[in-house]
Enzyme design. Structure first.
Site, short mmCIF file in Angstrom:
data_model
loop_
_atom_site.label_atom_id
_atom_site.label_comp_id
_atom_site.label_asym_id
_atom_site.label_seq_id
_atom_site.Cartn_x
_atom_site.Cartn_y
_atom_site.Cartn_z
N ALA A 1 28.95 23.21 -11.51
CA ALA A 1 28.76 21.82 -10.68
C ALA A 1 27.98 22.23 -9.42
O ALA A 1 27.96 21.44 -8.64
CB ALA A 1 30.05 21.23 -10.43
N ALA A 2 27.37 23.53 -9.30
CA ALA A 2 26.63 23.60 -8.10
C ALA A 2 25.56 22.91 -7.80
O ALA A 2 25.24 22.44 -6.83
CB ALA A 2 26.37 25.11 -8.03
N GLY A 3 25.06 22.55 -8.90
CA GLY A 3 23.74 21.81 -8.82
C GLY A 3 24.08 20.27 -8.51
O GLY A 3 23.36 19.61 -7.78
N ASP A 4 25.03 19.85 -9.17
CA ASP A 4 25.69 18.19 -8.95
C ASP A 4 25.84 18.28 -7.51
O ASP A 4 25.81 17.30 -6.87
CB ASP A 4 26.81 18.07 -9.63
CG ASP A 4 26.44 18.21 -11.21
OD1 ASP A 4 25.21 17.64 -11.84
OD2 ASP A 4 27.26 18.50 -12.00
N ASN B 1 16.44 22.32 -11.86
CA ASN B 1 16.73 23.77 -11.35
C ASN B 1 15.49 24.37 -12.03
O ASN B 1 14.53 23.98 -12.78
CB ASN B 1 18.16 24.23 -11.85
CG ASN B 1 18.17 24.35 -13.36
OD1 ASN B 1 17.47 24.18 -14.24
ND2 ASN B 1 19.49 24.26 -13.87
#
Length: 242
Positions: free
Chosen positions: A186-189, A126
């Site tokens: 958990a948006a990135g995951d 990110n």
């Protein structure tokens, strides 16, 4: 999934939840002690702060019997930094040996050894992680710096979408979907999971990024971590309506 859980009730619950989600848990071993946990605080804007307690995750120092065969049979090896770095590096080297795409999310942000980066095909930080790795707050400058050490990079930009570049000079910016975020945990995951899946299916990068953006847009509208991750039909329905 390759990793470890503890002998506690969380370990049994985690294993069951993964199996219910049709994840192959044959590489998920049980070790003495407690399972890793994350303690998450979410503010009124949906942003979060996370305190990690590694516990069983700290036992994943490398591959054990059967792990490399699982990696070799995969289309992508998806890695992150919540397990020991030596184990991450070993998995990346195994992916390179078998010609499997190695995708690394450098989270939590930390300096990365050249040996590990030499086996990474696609790096997905990110904005904050990209700045930690390069010293550049500007995503475009960070992208250029990261492409000196890995062939492909996607920098996620939160609500603004994502920025992709490769060593052939291709740059793609994919805008985010305008949604009201209630929890960004958990948006990135979710993003990188959908991205790796789509690329493994042979989807071209621009469309893979759009799928990943849709997945993360759905996840930030829900409370929780793994429980906020959408199904493939939900993602495709979201894209149809947008």
């Amino acid at each position: 999934m390759v990793g470890a859980v503890g002998e506690d009730e969380f370990g049994a619950e985690l294993r069951a939840n993964l199996a219910d989600s049709t994840v192959d848990v044959s590489g998920l071993r049980t070790v003495p002690g407690r399972s890793g946990t994350a303690h998450i605080v979410v503010d009124d804007t949906g942003d979060n702060s996370i305190v990690m307690v590694p516990a069983a995750n700290a036992a994943v120092h490398g591959l054990v019997e059967g792990d490399e065969a699982l990696l070799a049979s995969s289309s992508s090896v998806l890695l992150q930094l919540e397990t020991p770095l030596d184990g991450v590096a070993e998995a990346a080297a195994a992916g390179r040996r078998h010609g499997v795409r190695v995708v690394l999310t450098p989270a939590p942000a930390a300096p990365l050894p050249a040996e590990l980066l030499s086996n990474v095909d696609l790096l997905v930080p990110n904005e904050h992680e990209a700045a930690v790795l390069t010293g550049h707050d500007d995503p475009h400058r960070a992208l250029a710096a990261l492409l000196e050490v890995v062939p492909e990079v996607v920098i996620t930009l939160g609500a603004r979408g994502s920025l992709y570049g490769n060593r052939q000079g291709e740059v793609v910016e994919v805008p985010g979907f305008p949604v009201r975020a209630v929890d960004t945990t958990a948006a990135g995951d979710t993003f990188v999971g959908m991205l790796a899946t789509a690329l493994g299916e042979g989807v071209a990068m621009p469309e893979a990024l759009r799928l990943a953006s849709a997945a993360s847009a759905l996840s930030v509208q829900r409370i929780g971590a793994s429980g906020s991750m959408p199904s493939r039909p939900e993602i495709e329905a979201f894209l149809t309506s947008h």
